[in-house]
Design a protein around this motif. Structure first.
Motif, short mmCIF file in Angstrom:
data_model
loop_
_atom_site.label_atom_id
_atom_site.label_comp_id
_atom_site.label_asym_id
_atom_site.label_seq_id
_atom_site.Cartn_x
_atom_site.Cartn_y
_atom_site.Cartn_z
N THR A 1 35.31 21.65 -17.43
CA THR A 1 33.97 22.22 -17.55
C THR A 1 33.16 23.40 -17.56
OG1 THR A 1 32.89 19.44 -18.50
CG2 THR A 1 31.18 21.32 -18.33
N HIS B 1 37.80 24.75 -23.28
CA HIS B 1 37.91 23.53 -22.59
C HIS B 1 35.84 24.18 -22.73
CE1 HIS B 1 41.12 23.06 -20.56
NE2 HIS B 1 41.51 24.35 -20.31
N THR B 2 35.29 22.93 -22.32
CA THR B 2 33.36 23.13 -22.30
C THR B 2 32.77 23.72 -21.78
OG1 THR B 2 34.01 20.15 -22.73
CG2 THR B 2 32.05 21.48 -22.36
N TRP B 3 32.11 24.54 -22.68
CA TRP B 3 31.25 25.33 -22.11
C TRP B 3 30.04 24.80 -22.08
CZ3 TRP B 3 32.32 31.51 -23.09
CH2 TRP B 3 33.44 31.04 -23.36
N ARG B 4 29.25 24.54 -20.48
CA ARG B 4 28.22 23.95 -20.66
C ARG B 4 26.71 24.54 -20.18
NH1 ARG B 4 26.04 18.83 -18.40
NH2 ARG B 4 23.86 18.95 -16.66
N SER C 1 30.75 20.32 -13.30
CA SER C 1 31.91 21.01 -14.07
C SER C 1 32.26 21.68 -12.77
CB SER C 1 30.30 22.20 -14.17
OG SER C 1 29.62 22.75 -15.27
N SER D 1 30.07 25.47 -16.27
CA SER D 1 28.54 25.99 -16.27
C SER D 1 28.13 27.63 -16.17
CB SER D 1 27.82 25.03 -15.47
OG SER D 1 27.93 23.82 -15.39
#
Length: 319
Positions: A12, A36-39, A56, A14
């Motif tokens: 994750t 991947h995860t973008w916060r 993150s 940020s």
């Protein structure tokens, strides 16, 4: 029997949101972040807190702008939040577009929504092309455009980053409206404290240091730790510590890597001099420019000098 390869854990990242910001454009330059995860978060403090508290794996933050200088909120956060390390830097050109609701024409525009910093960087273009316009301040570069679509803004058009067009159906009225075509923002990727990546020869070391006390020549003494070892400083910015008037910490970017003998020696000198030194990281330069220095400051020279001193202490005969 064959076994399927293990899927790497999802990471994750940020970044200052929402989608379409310059920070998102910087994160898009990180190969290991793709897929991947973008916060998205609301501010630098929240992005770094995500990293410290484990929500993150890393955060992308703006650290310096070629027009406005250092980003003070980011510098102060790095100085006061322990457990962080810069692992990379990325450059994003600061360019702006003028967008509006679908069907709008440039001649229809009289009220322009824009973040005050973005507005100031586009004022020459606005004066030439919309001389009778008025400015409606916006909370962010993306909020200025989103407000046109959700009905929260009375503006006819908005100044935004080009990336906004990838996420929202907006009319592009003009592009490249920034007054300075060379404007660029430097972003850094920040993770939890970890060993620096191996030196590449094109590296940068970031530090924050405080002066021991206020006396004539104190700043010069600090800078001599680098100058006498042939290290160039690409950034030197002062920030108030906040506990008393006249007390400052200095944000420093130095050319080179902590594993370079000259840099390691400078850091030892700085540690002896300063009551507080924060090592933010050694990482590859975004421009990949090889760091040049005089031969008298090569690693071999520092190693030879240390061996010479060791021989003197041990009583070895001089050759």
């Amino acid at each position: 029997m064959t076994t399927e390869p293990e899927t790497p854990p999802r990471r994750t990242y940020s970044y200052l949101g929402p989608a379409g910001t310059f920070t998102e454009a910087a994160l898009a330059q990180v190969p290991e972040a793709r897929g991947h995860t973008w916060r998205p978060v609301r501010n630098v403090g929240e992005a770094l807190a995500d990293v410290v508290e484990g929500r993150s794996d890393a955060a992308m933050i703006a650290i310096e702008n070629s027009i406005d200088g250092g980003v003070s909120t980011a510098q102060d956060a790095l100085a006061t939040m322990p457990g962080l390390r810069i692992v990379g830097e990325y450059l994003v050109p600061v360019d702006f577009v003028l967008v509006a609701r679908p069907g709008t024409k440039l001649e229809d525009v009289s009220l322009v929504a824009a973040h005050p910093v973005a507005y100031a960087q586009c004022l020459r273009w606005l004066t030439e092309n919309l001389p009778a316009h008025a400015h409606l301040p916006a909370a962010s570069n993306v909020a200025s455009a989103v407000g046109l679509l959700d009905g929260t803004s009375d503006a006819d058009a908005a100044i935004s980053p080009p990336g906004i067009l990838e996420h929202h159906e907006l009319e592009l009225l003009a592009e490249k409206i920034g007054d300075n075509p060379e404007a660029v923002t430097r972003f850094v990727l920040v993770a939890r404290t970890t060993a620096p990546p191996a030196p590449t020869g094109a590296d940068k070391t970031s530090l924050i240091a405080e002066l021991p006390e206020d006396h004539p020549g104190a700043l010069l003494e600090m800078l001599e730790q680098f100058a006498t070892r042939g290290i160039n400083l690409s950034l030197l910015a002062s920030r108030p510590i906040g506990d008393a008037l006249g007390r400052y910490r200095f944000v420093i970017d130095a050319d080179g890597h902590i594993e370079d003998e000259r840099m390691a020696d400078a850091l030892l000198g700085l540690r002896r001099f300063s009551p507080k030194v924060i090592f933010l990281g050694s990482y590859p330069r975004a421009d990949r420019a090889i760091v040049r220095y005089p031969e008298r400051y090569s690693d071999d020279v520092f190693v030879e000098a240390r061996d010479w001193l060791r021989a003197l202490v041990s009583g070895e005969p001089e050759v």
